[in-house]
Design an enzyme around this catalytic site. Structure first.
Site, PDB file in Angstrom:
ATOM      1  N   GLU A  84       6.151 -15.653  -5.461  1.00  0.00           N
ATOM      2  CA  GLU A  84       6.309 -14.457  -6.300  1.00  0.00           C
ATOM      3  C   GLU A  84       7.663 -14.374  -7.015  1.00  0.00           C
ATOM      4  OE1 GLU A  84       5.346 -11.039  -3.947  1.00  0.00           O
ATOM      5  OE2 GLU A  84       3.372 -11.811  -3.417  1.00  0.00           O
ATOM      6  N   ASN A  88       3.392 -20.114  -5.333  1.00  0.00           N
ATOM      7  CA  ASN A  88       2.350 -19.125  -5.060  1.00  0.00           C
ATOM      8  C   ASN A  88       2.703 -17.793  -5.700  1.00  0.00           C
ATOM      9  OD1 ASN A  88      -0.111 -18.435  -3.477  1.00  0.00           O
ATOM     10  ND2 ASN A  88       1.262 -17.065  -2.355  1.00  0.00           N
ATOM     11  N   HIS A 131      -5.633 -11.200  -5.046  1.00  0.00           N
ATOM     12  CA  HIS A 131      -5.838  -9.845  -4.525  1.00  0.00           C
ATOM     13  C   HIS A 131      -6.472  -9.041  -5.660  1.00  0.00           C
ATOM     14  CE1 HIS A 131      -3.603 -10.515  -0.854  1.00  0.00           C
ATOM     15  NE2 HIS A 131      -2.551 -10.944  -1.536  1.00  0.00           N
ATOM     16  N   GLU A 163      -5.013 -16.012  -1.053  1.00  0.00           N
ATOM     17  CA  GLU A 163      -4.912 -14.728  -0.346  1.00  0.00           C
ATOM     18  C   GLU A 163      -6.044 -13.787  -0.760  1.00  0.00           C
ATOM     19  OE1 GLU A 163      -0.982 -12.989  -0.474  1.00  0.00           O
ATOM     20  OE2 GLU A 163      -0.002 -14.944  -0.533  1.00  0.00           O
ATOM     21  N   ASP A 221      -8.727 -11.147  -1.294  1.00  0.00           N
ATOM     22  CA  ASP A 221      -9.413  -9.950  -0.825  1.00  0.00           C
ATOM     23  C   ASP A 221      -9.791  -9.124  -2.056  1.00  0.00           C
ATOM     24  OD1 ASP A 221      -6.966  -8.660  -1.490  1.00  0.00           O
ATOM     25  OD2 ASP A 221      -6.300  -8.640   0.583  1.00  0.00           O
TER      26      ASP A 221
END
Length: 484
Positions: free
Chosen positions: A180, A221, A257, A285, A287
């Protein structure tokens, strides 16, 4: 218990834009050579919540890994969580235990208990480990944030990378070396690392990580890079530059996400363009959050998007696999950063499963636990009868019968067809309906979710049209497969 992030980063990590396309799986990346198979655990293990083979095994047949974010303290107190963690996944990501503040809370004093637990769990269950993350501004220890000297910050960062990556040298499949580091508009995030060291710090971190563990794949990432946008463009330029100059970068992670209904249309295209640079890509990651209480329509949309993400990855040779950010809603990080939202993972709080689980399984081509094909696999044999029940100037009724002509049940089916241009669904019965562009999708209710061999289900819907537009629908699919 949950991933700790700053509020701005957490909320930002959940925002993306609209829908994507399907593709057939192709050859796997070298990153996943010698894919781990599932340990010997019975299919009746309490808490599994579905009748598919271990999803890790389905992914392995496609040359991919299926991973999850693991929290050792939860596994120690929740047997259902642990059973699913052992059975379903071939890759483990540390949710928090390998980050800078967890491993070096005081300068030069390292604590590896949590990280070592993860390594032991993975080894015991024949799972690979995805290291997360060597350098990240959000979980940077306070002592490091207070450094103002460029040389001292460089030394602190490099010493940390050498100690952590060096401890697990030869045991980690891939590392998120940097996490990030970009803003939404494509500029560098003004973190302590950026302000003290300048643009060079990311390159420095990758070079140090390569020296510390020459065999691990080194990844960048980030979140909200799931489609083509200013942020993913900036990261693309960085990766292209690194590759041209020999900076050691091997892979890019896309956190994914998502908010339900907002999977970017350019998701697969974006993954492919990075792969075309000569790096592996991974969904790291995943979701998909829903505003509570979750409606059946939201759950069905979520299921399609979970399946779509898996399809997109599995359709790219250099996409190494998919990792979901947890197992069950019970421990999801979503409620703490976005109150009123959750229902984000394939397992509910009580370990029953959402339609998303079946969608993931079908996208992987998972077999039923009894050994037959289930859902969207090549063994699916179906037939569809469609006829116009009524026709009037501004619309018509379409009656559909779906028959199972195979030898195993079709469970959690999804029917899809394409409406002629300009036509729109007006209402439907005996299912849950959605329309995206001209693509119409129908999913079952609880009473008609399973079609037994030799049996059929029926439903009908009204379509609004202009004048004497065509009523000849075709190209019917069940679980993504053509049904004549």
């Amino acid at each position: 218990m949950k991933t700790r992030r700053t509020a701005a980063t957490l909320i930002a990590a959940l925002s993306v834009l609209a829908t994507t396309a399907l593709a057939a799986p192709t050859q796997a990346s070298p990153l996943n050579a010698e894919l781990p198979t599932s340990p010997t655990i019975t299919t009746a293990t309490k808490g599994i919540g579905h009748d598919y083979e271990p999803l890790r095994d389905a992914a392995a047949r496609k040359g991919k890994t299926f991973g999850f974010a693991y929290a050792p303290h939860i596994a120690a107190q929740d047997s259902q969580y642990k059973a699913i963690a052992q059975r379903e996944f071939s890759m483990v990501t540390a949710e928090n235990n390998m980050k800078w503040d967890a491993t070096e809370p005081r300068r030069g004093q390292f604590t590896f208990n949590g990280a070592d637990e993860i390594m032991s769990f993975a080894k015991a269950n024949n799972q690979k480990v995805y290291g997360h993350a060597l350098v990240w501004h959000s979980q940077m220890p306070n002592w490091a944030k207070q450094i103002t000297s460029r040389d001292d910050m460089r030394r602190a960062m490099n010493d940390h990378i050498k100690a952590v990556a060096g401890r697990y040298k030869g045991q980690i499949e891939a590392w998120d070396v940097v996490n990030e580091a970009f803003e939404w508009n494509g500029t560098r995030r003004q973190s302590e690392l950026q302000k003290v060291m300048g643009d060079y710090w990311i390159e420095e971190a990758f070079r140090t990580a390569r020296a510390a563990d020459p065999n691990a794949k080194l990844c960048y990432n980030d979140y909200s890079t799931d489609g083509i946008n200013a942020k993913s463009d900036a990261i693309y330029r960085m990766v292209k530059d690194f590759k041209s100059r020999g900076v050691p970068i091997d892979c890019v992670g896309f956190q994914t996400h998502l908010i339900v209904g907002e999977l970017p249309a350019t998701n697969k295209q974006n993954l492919q363009r990075f792969a075309d640079l000569g790096v592996d890509v991974r969904i790291t990651e995943l979701d998909i959050r829903i505003k509570l209480p979750a409606s059946q329509q939201d759950l069905n949309t979520q299921a399609r998007e979970y399946g779509q993400v898996v399809e997109n990855c599995f359709g790219i040779s250099r996409c190494t696999g998919v990792t979901i950010w947890g197992i069950t809603d019970k421990y999801s990080w979503i409620p703490q950063v976005s109150p009123g939202w959750n229902a984000s993972l394939p397992w509910n709080e009580n370990y029953t499963t959402k339609p998303a689980l079946a969608s993931v399984a079908q996208a992987m081509g998972a077999k039923s636990a009894s050994g037959g094909d289930n859902g969207g696999t090549p063994g699916l044999t179906c037939g569809i009868s469609a006829k116009v029940g009524a026709n009037w100037g501004s619309g018509y009724t379409m009656d559909i019968v779906v028959a199972n002509k195979g030898t195993t049940p079709i469970t959690d089916w999804t029917f899809a067809t394409t409406l002629p241009q300009g036509q729109k669904l007006s209402t439907g019965w005996s299912g849950t309906y959605s329309q995206n562009g001209q693509r119409l999708t129908v999913t079952p209710g609880t009473w008609n979710r399973t079609i037994a061999p030799g049996q059929s289900v029926s439903f009908n819907f009204n379509v609004a049209k202009n004048g004497n537009g065509s009523t000849a629908l075709s190209n019917f699919t069940i679980n993504g497969q053509h049904c004549p």
